[in-house]
Design a protein around this motif. Structure first.
Motif, PDB file in Angstrom:
ATOM      1  N   LEU A  68       0.829  -1.217   0.000  1.00  0.00           N
ATOM      2  CA  LEU A  68       0.000   0.000   0.000  1.00  0.00           C
ATOM      3  C   LEU A  68       0.857   1.258   0.000  1.00  0.00           C
ATOM      4  CD1 LEU A  68      -2.864  -0.985   2.461  1.00  0.00           C
ATOM      5  CD2 LEU A  68      -3.025  -0.676  -0.005  1.00  0.00           C
ATOM      6  N   LEU A  69       1.937   1.266   0.771  1.00  0.00           N
ATOM      7  CA  LEU A  69       2.828   2.416   0.806  1.00  0.00           C
ATOM      8  C   LEU A  69       3.418   2.685  -0.578  1.00  0.00           C
ATOM      9  CD1 LEU A  69       4.351   4.541   2.509  1.00  0.00           C
ATOM     10  CD2 LEU A  69       6.135   2.820   2.819  1.00  0.00           C
ATOM     11  N   ILE A  70       3.863   1.650  -1.255  1.00  0.00           N
ATOM     12  CA  ILE A  70       4.437   1.822  -2.590  1.00  0.00           C
ATOM     13  C   ILE A  70       3.376   2.329  -3.566  1.00  0.00           C
ATOM     14  CG2 ILE A  70       5.425   0.567  -4.544  1.00  0.00           C
ATOM     15  CD1 ILE A  70       6.877  -1.180  -2.428  1.00  0.00           C
ATOM     16  N   ILE A  71       2.171   1.780  -3.490  1.00  0.00           N
ATOM     17  CA  ILE A  71       1.097   2.230  -4.385  1.00  0.00           C
ATOM     18  C   ILE A  71       0.813   3.710  -4.181  1.00  0.00           C
ATOM     19  CG2 ILE A  71      -1.389   2.039  -4.820  1.00  0.00           C
ATOM     20  CD1 ILE A  71      -1.066  -0.998  -4.410  1.00  0.00           C
ATOM     21  N   PHE A  72       0.708   4.137  -2.927  1.00  0.00           N
ATOM     22  CA  PHE A  72       0.407   5.551  -2.668  1.00  0.00           C
ATOM     23  C   PHE A  72       1.576   6.450  -3.028  1.00  0.00           C
ATOM     24  CE2 PHE A  72      -2.982   3.908   0.229  1.00  0.00           C
ATOM     25  CZ  PHE A  72      -4.035   4.471  -0.471  1.00  0.00           C
ATOM     26  N   LEU A  73       2.808   5.976  -2.841  1.00  0.00           N
ATOM     27  CA  LEU A  73       3.960   6.789  -3.226  1.00  0.00           C
ATOM     28  C   LEU A  73       4.003   7.015  -4.734  1.00  0.00           C
ATOM     29  CD1 LEU A  73       6.829   5.427  -0.939  1.00  0.00           C
ATOM     30  CD2 LEU A  73       5.775   7.685  -0.875  1.00  0.00           C
ATOM     31  N   ILE A  74       3.506   6.074  -5.493  1.00  0.00           N
ATOM     32  CA  ILE A  74       3.493   6.217  -6.944  1.00  0.00           C
ATOM     33  C   ILE A  74       2.222   6.918  -7.423  1.00  0.00           C
ATOM     34  CG2 ILE A  74       3.397   4.918  -9.120  1.00  0.00           C
ATOM     35  CD1 ILE A  74       5.167   2.798  -7.729  1.00  0.00           C
ATOM     36  N   ALA A  75       1.074   6.560  -6.864  1.00  0.00           N
ATOM     37  CA  ALA A  75      -0.207   7.041  -7.379  1.00  0.00           C
ATOM     38  C   ALA A  75      -0.494   8.495  -7.033  1.00  0.00           C
ATOM     39  CB  ALA A  75      -1.340   6.156  -6.853  1.00  0.00           C
ATOM     40  N   VAL A  76      -0.130   8.952  -5.864  1.00  0.00           N
ATOM     41  CA  VAL A  76      -0.478  10.322  -5.451  1.00  0.00           C
ATOM     42  C   VAL A  76       0.224  11.367  -6.312  1.00  0.00           C
ATOM     43  CG1 VAL A  76      -0.310  11.983  -3.551  1.00  0.00           C
ATOM     44  CG2 VAL A  76      -1.174   9.691  -3.117  1.00  0.00           C
ATOM     45  N   PRO A  77       1.547  11.291  -6.519  1.00  0.00           N
ATOM     46  CA  PRO A  77       2.163  12.307  -7.386  1.00  0.00           C
ATOM     47  C   PRO A  77       1.617  12.292  -8.815  1.00  0.00           C
ATOM     48  CG  PRO A  77       3.851  11.159  -6.139  1.00  0.00           C
ATOM     49  CD  PRO A  77       2.564  10.430  -5.899  1.00  0.00           C
ATOM     50  N   VAL A  78       1.306  11.125  -9.337  1.00  0.00           N
ATOM     51  CA  VAL A  78       0.743  11.030 -10.690  1.00  0.00           C
ATOM     52  C   VAL A  78      -0.623  11.703 -10.724  1.00  0.00           C
ATOM     53  CG1 VAL A  78      -0.129   9.433 -12.436  1.00  0.00           C
ATOM     54  CG2 VAL A  78       2.054   8.979 -11.305  1.00  0.00           C
ATOM     55  N   ALA A  79      -1.439  11.463  -9.705  1.00  0.00           N
ATOM     56  CA  ALA A  79      -2.776  12.060  -9.658  1.00  0.00           C
ATOM     57  C   ALA A  79      -2.689  13.575  -9.514  1.00  0.00           C
ATOM     58  CB  ALA A  79      -3.572  11.464  -8.502  1.00  0.00           C
ATOM     59  N   ILE A  80      -1.761  14.050  -8.733  1.00  0.00           N
ATOM     60  CA  ILE A  80      -1.627  15.500  -8.530  1.00  0.00           C
ATOM     61  C   ILE A  80      -1.151  16.175  -9.817  1.00  0.00           C
ATOM     62  CG2 ILE A  80      -0.283  17.271  -7.337  1.00  0.00           C
ATOM     63  CD1 ILE A  80      -0.430  15.540  -4.847  1.00  0.00           C
ATOM     64  N   GLN A  81      -0.237  15.556 -10.539  1.00  0.00           N
ATOM     65  CA  GLN A  81       0.290  16.161 -11.759  1.00  0.00           C
ATOM     66  C   GLN A  81      -0.713  16.134 -12.901  1.00  0.00           C
ATOM     67  OE1 GLN A  81       3.977  14.150 -12.519  1.00  0.00           O
ATOM     68  NE2 GLN A  81       4.999  15.101 -10.762  1.00  0.00           N
ATOM     69  N   THR A  82      -1.652  15.209 -12.888  1.00  0.00           N
ATOM     70  CA  THR A  82      -2.603  15.125 -13.985  1.00  0.00           C
ATOM     71  C   THR A  82      -3.786  16.067 -13.821  1.00  0.00           C
ATOM     72  OG1 THR A  82      -3.739  13.283 -12.919  1.00  0.00           O
ATOM     73  CG2 THR A  82      -2.029  12.735 -14.519  1.00  0.00           C
TER      74      THR A  82
END
Length: 178
Positions: A30-44
């Motif tokens: 879960l930590l890895i998923i959120f570390l990857i998914a949150v910055p991608v979501a914010i940039q899009t």
């Protein structure tokens, strides 16, 4: 779950331990998923455009009349003036129309009557407003705790003479814990 038997010559009892490895594995995923998914979501997300709407007075709900009743101190000073010593029972009555305009007794009657008359006329006259009593505004009075009853009673008299059928009071709740 690990089960082991105690060593030595005593009783053989199973010993149980909680296996935390699956919990740690899930948390790391879960930590890895959120570390990857949150910055991608914010940039899009493109620049957010918040709609600017103009406020307008509600046509379907009538606004109640708010009156604030206070008194001056013994020297005739109002709250907010230099040297104000607190409301006095012998002070001059002060009534604020819609919490902003200081009015005397005649002005209170005139402004309250004019406001109610405008509401009745915009509803289509007395017969039309009697068909829908929810369109008749109420008067809410907020009185200072030290204001004498004569000030509050005079305010009630004036607004009822102007035609308002319902008068209520706004109070501040008392904290039971002091």
């Amino acid at each position: 779950m690990a089960i082991s038997a105690g060593g030595g010559g005593g009783e053989d009892r199973p010993m149980s331990d909680i296996n935390t490895t699956p919990l740690v594995d899930v948390m790391l995923v879960l930590l890895i998923i959120f570390l990857i998914a949150v910055p991608v979501a914010i940039q899009t997300i493109e620049k957010l455009r918040i709609p600017i709407m103009e406020t307008a007075e509600s046509k379907d709900k009538v606004e109640n009349l708010l009156l604030t009743v206070v008194t001056t101190d013994a020297a005739g000073r109002s709250a907010g003036e230099a040297g104000y010593e607190g409301a006095s029972r012998d002070g001059e009555c002060r009534v604020y129309f819609n919490n902003t305009t200081l009015v005397n007794s005649q002005e209170l009657y005139d402004q309250a009557f004019e406001r109610l008359d405008n509401i009745v006329q915009s509803a289509g006259g007395p017969e039309a407003i009697m068909d829908n009593p929810d369109q008749i505004p109420q008067v809410h009075i907020r009185g200072d705790v030290n204001s004498p009853w004569r000030c509050v009673a005079g305010t009630i008299y004036n607004v009822q003479a102007a035609g308002y059928p319902t008068v209520g009071f706004i109070s501040n709740p008392v904290d039971p814990n002091g």
